[in-house]
Scaffold this motif. Structure first.
Motif, PDB file in Angstrom:
ATOM      1  N   GLU A 143      -2.424   0.706 -13.519  1.00 37.10           N
ATOM      2  CA  GLU A 143      -2.834   0.296 -12.179  1.00 37.10           C
ATOM      3  C   GLU A 143      -3.712   1.364 -11.532  1.00 37.10           C
ATOM      4  O   GLU A 143      -4.764   1.062 -10.953  1.00 37.10           O
ATOM      5  CB  GLU A 143      -1.608   0.041 -11.316  1.00 37.10           C
ATOM      6  N   ARG A 144      -3.296   2.623 -11.650  1.00 35.10           N
ATOM      7  CA  ARG A 144      -4.061   3.696 -11.000  1.00 35.10           C
ATOM      8  C   ARG A 144      -5.406   3.927 -11.688  1.00 35.10           C
ATOM      9  O   ARG A 144      -6.410   4.209 -11.028  1.00 35.10           O
ATOM     10  CB  ARG A 144      -3.239   4.975 -10.964  1.00 35.10           C
ATOM     11  N   GLN A 147      -7.710   1.353 -10.432  1.00 34.15           N
ATOM     12  CA  GLN A 147      -8.155   1.690  -9.079  1.00 34.15           C
ATOM     13  C   GLN A 147      -9.309   2.679  -9.129  1.00 34.15           C
ATOM     14  O   GLN A 147     -10.295   2.552  -8.387  1.00 34.15           O
ATOM     15  CB  GLN A 147      -6.989   2.270  -8.272  1.00 34.15           C
ATOM     16  N   GLN A 152     -11.407   2.266  -6.122  1.00 33.08           N
ATOM     17  CA  GLN A 152     -10.399   2.011  -5.091  1.00 33.08           C
ATOM     18  C   GLN A 152      -9.225   2.930  -5.371  1.00 33.08           C
ATOM     19  O   GLN A 152      -8.163   2.512  -5.828  1.00 33.08           O
ATOM     20  CB  GLN A 152      -9.950   0.551  -5.104  1.00 33.08           C
ATOM     21  N   ALA A 155      -3.871   3.621  -3.174  1.00 32.65           N
ATOM     22  CA  ALA A 155      -2.953   2.604  -3.670  1.00 32.65           C
ATOM     23  C   ALA A 155      -2.885   1.445  -2.688  1.00 32.65           C
ATOM     24  O   ALA A 155      -3.143   1.605  -1.487  1.00 32.65           O
ATOM     25  CB  ALA A 155      -1.556   3.212  -3.848  1.00 32.65           C
TER      26      ALA A 155
END
Length: 263
Positions: A143-144, A147, A152, A155
């Motif tokens: 997920e990170r 991002q 992005q 979080a």
């Protein structure tokens, strides 16, 4: 650092990770090559310099490098003493091939949270006994990374989802000895694996793998009090073996299973 090269590589029992590599190279320089996987790299000692798609980059201990699949790169030590590194090779589908261009443009990130999560996953994979924990940690890492790739970095805002958290807890309670994978739970709860981890942690103050371990220790206590030997209790309570039970039992209660029932 000194001595000869040291390499330890293996394929863990973790969906999405095709290889783990821990290596120390006192003098080796990689020629230009490609991988068919996403390469998530951290350096523990030394500094690495590499060319990715004909552009030079550097990687020190505070950074994380993400090299995309099928893009040529090399690697060499900046310092004469060499370098020590740890690498995760992820299946291309885990981050998506549509983000390869973004990784070519910016393959390094100074992100202490991400680096710590990668370190923790390596620790779990080295142990090889905590399936749910490794799945949860990989989900948060992916997920990170996405991002970062999508620029992005912050979080997503925290959202409570007690219904999802409660349903996951019921699944964990119902699978204490056998366990359940994060992907299996996600299908049953109809939620993304990363959302499951976040929702559970916000609701109960601990990640699902820690909750599961605590419940297994509780189950082991009951079996021990029935007079069963620790070697049998380990299997009945869902632990890998007796040493796995002992490590978590001691961490939770401060004593070994044998000391727990000793008169």
């Amino acid at each position: 650092m000194s001595g000869s090269a040291q390499v330890h590589a293996w394929r863990p029992e973790l969906d999405g990770v095709v290889e783990v590599l821990h290596a120390y190279f006192p003098s080796h320089a990689y020629p230009s090559h490609t991988h068919d996987a996403w390469t998530v790299l951290i350096v523990d000692e030394g500094v690495v310099r590499y060319d990715l798609d004909h552009r030079e980059h550097g990687l020190a201990q505070a950074q994380v490098s993400l090299l995309p699949p099928n893009v040529p790169h090399d690697g060499r030590s900046v310092r004469p003493e060499g370098f020590r590194k740890r690498v995760l090779y992820l299946e291309p589908s885990r981050l998506g091939t549509d983000l390869i261009g973004a990784a070519v443009d910016r393959p390094e990130y100074v992100d202490p949270v991400l680096r710590q999560r990668i370190h923790q996953l390596h620790e779990v994979l080295t142990n090889g006994q905590e399936a749910l924990e490794s799945e949860s940690r990989l989900a948060l890492i992916e997920e990170r990374l996405q991002q970062h790739l999508r620029r992005q970095v912050t979080a997503p805002p925290d959202r409570r989802d007690p219904g999802v958290a409660s349903r996951l807890r019921e699944l964990l309670d119902g699978h204490l000895p056998t366990g359940i994978t994060l992907d299996e739970a996600a299908l049953l709860v109809h939620a993304h694996p990363t959302h499951l981890v976040r929702a559970f942690t916000r609701e109960y103050g601990m990640p699902p793998h820690r909750y599961l371990t605590g419940r297994r220790v509780d189950l082991a206590r009951r079996y021990l009090l029935e007079g069963r030997p620790p070697s049998e209790v380990a299997t009945l309570a869902g632990f890998y073996d007796q040493s796995h039970l002992t490590r978590h039992f001691r961490k939770m209660l401060g004593v070994s299973p044998g000391q727990f029932v000793r008169p």
